[in-house]
Design a protein around this motif. Sequence first.
Motif, PDB file in Angstrom:
ATOM      1  N   SER A 241       0.852  -1.195   0.000  1.00 30.87           N
ATOM      2  CA  SER A 241       0.000   0.000   0.000  1.00 30.87           C
ATOM      3  C   SER A 241       0.885   1.240   0.000  1.00 30.87           C
ATOM      4  O   SER A 241       0.988   1.965   0.992  1.00 30.87           O
ATOM      5  N   THR A 242       1.552   1.480  -1.119  1.00 31.41           N
ATOM      6  CA  THR A 242       2.480   2.592  -1.255  1.00 31.41           C
ATOM      7  C   THR A 242       1.726   3.849  -1.675  1.00 31.41           C
ATOM      8  O   THR A 242       0.513   3.836  -1.882  1.00 31.41           O
ATOM      9  N   SER A 243       2.443   4.916  -1.831  1.00 30.29           N
ATOM     10  CA  SER A 243       1.823   6.189  -2.231  1.00 30.29           C
ATOM     11  C   SER A 243       1.148   6.082  -3.589  1.00 30.29           C
ATOM     12  O   SER A 243       0.132   6.727  -3.841  1.00 30.29           O
ATOM     13  N   SER A 246      -2.183   3.759  -2.748  1.00 26.85           N
ATOM     14  CA  SER A 246      -2.462   4.021  -1.339  1.00 26.85           C
ATOM     15  C   SER A 246      -3.771   3.413  -0.857  1.00 26.85           C
ATOM     16  O   SER A 246      -3.947   3.203   0.347  1.00 26.85           O
ATOM     17  N   GLN A 247      -4.703   3.127  -1.750  1.00 26.41           N
ATOM     18  CA  GLN A 247      -6.001   2.588  -1.351  1.00 26.41           C
ATOM     19  C   GLN A 247      -6.064   1.056  -1.418  1.00 26.41           C
ATOM     20  O   GLN A 247      -7.131   0.488  -1.246  1.00 26.41           O
TER      21      GLN A 247
END
Length: 373
Positions: A241-243, A246-247
């Motif tokens: 769940s990286t930038s 993110s969701q």
Amino acid sequence: MHKMQVAGAEVLVEQIIDRLENTIDATVFCLDDVGEIGYRLRDKGVPVIVLGRRPGMDLSVAKKLADEVKRRDIQVLHAHQYTPFFYSAIARIRYGVKAKVIFTEHGRHYPDVVSWKRRLANRTLLQRYADITTACCDFSTKALQTIEGFPKAFTLNNGVDVSDLVPRGDESDQSRLRERLGLDQDRPYAACIARFHEVKDHATLIRAWAKVHQQLPEAHLLLVGDGEERENIENLIAELSTSSNSQLAASISLLGIRNDVPELLRAIDVFTLTSVSEAASLTLLEAMASECPSVVTDVGGNAEHLRHGVDGYLAPRGDDEALAGCLVKLLSDPDRARQFGRSSRARVLDAFDLNDAIGQYLHHFQTLAATHN
């Protein structure tokens, strides 16, 4: 059994006992522990005896088993998986047990490596003490014959209770079902129903879902089950769940163990299973009977049950890219998903009915009991 946990072979054992309660007098022997299903059987009045196996080869297990078999005048021992069979055979060889033995193989390890000592022991001695040897799919049967040394092994297909797994119904049925389960009406859902164990390879599924989420951000993944890999699964979701994605974590729900699996299978759009090793997955058959199209790894007996491009899709083991592509295809094409779902149920009705499987087991029980002395 090893332990009556919530898993395919253990569920089958419970179903056999329930269906044949007026025909057989069942006792369950567990090598290691009772397990959730074991406690449930005890509540029904079925004896569940834990043999207390110690690490390594524990021949005292065979002695305890022999004593109980003799005391209870058991005619047939049905050993599920190799280790329970091994101790059943030793109980006959060393402790004079007269009960006949059925050995049923449910799954295979990956990689499927068996020591030369075990192969030699099977071929020269132990296979004589399996009066009947079955496996739940052709993949496992072939392994028993060519790897293990049980040349007379044959396939006895698993089955599911189609009366408990009803078709999906129309759109209004689906709408009411999703409302009852707390699912969004218009969101596409995929679900994996499997214990959280490394053999189920949830890691590949999570990596694939990260790719699915980038193409179908409205789609949602439900993970049903629990086990020792839960923390690793949660950590991988957080890691991915990286930038730029993110969701992702919000698109995955860990639901734990559920008692409404048939309803979930009717409500979701795609069932998926990413095992590195599998024999005859009862959950896959349940999904198919529920008119749920599936995306599963092409391992073990999966290809014997699900026809690629007819009932769903098969993807290579560990290939998150291919898996993601198959999931996107079905989640974004409701018409194809419905077509695959209908053919899936027809496939189960034709070849994988639980009544047929239990009828065959009963025939073998009765045949062997008639020769018991």
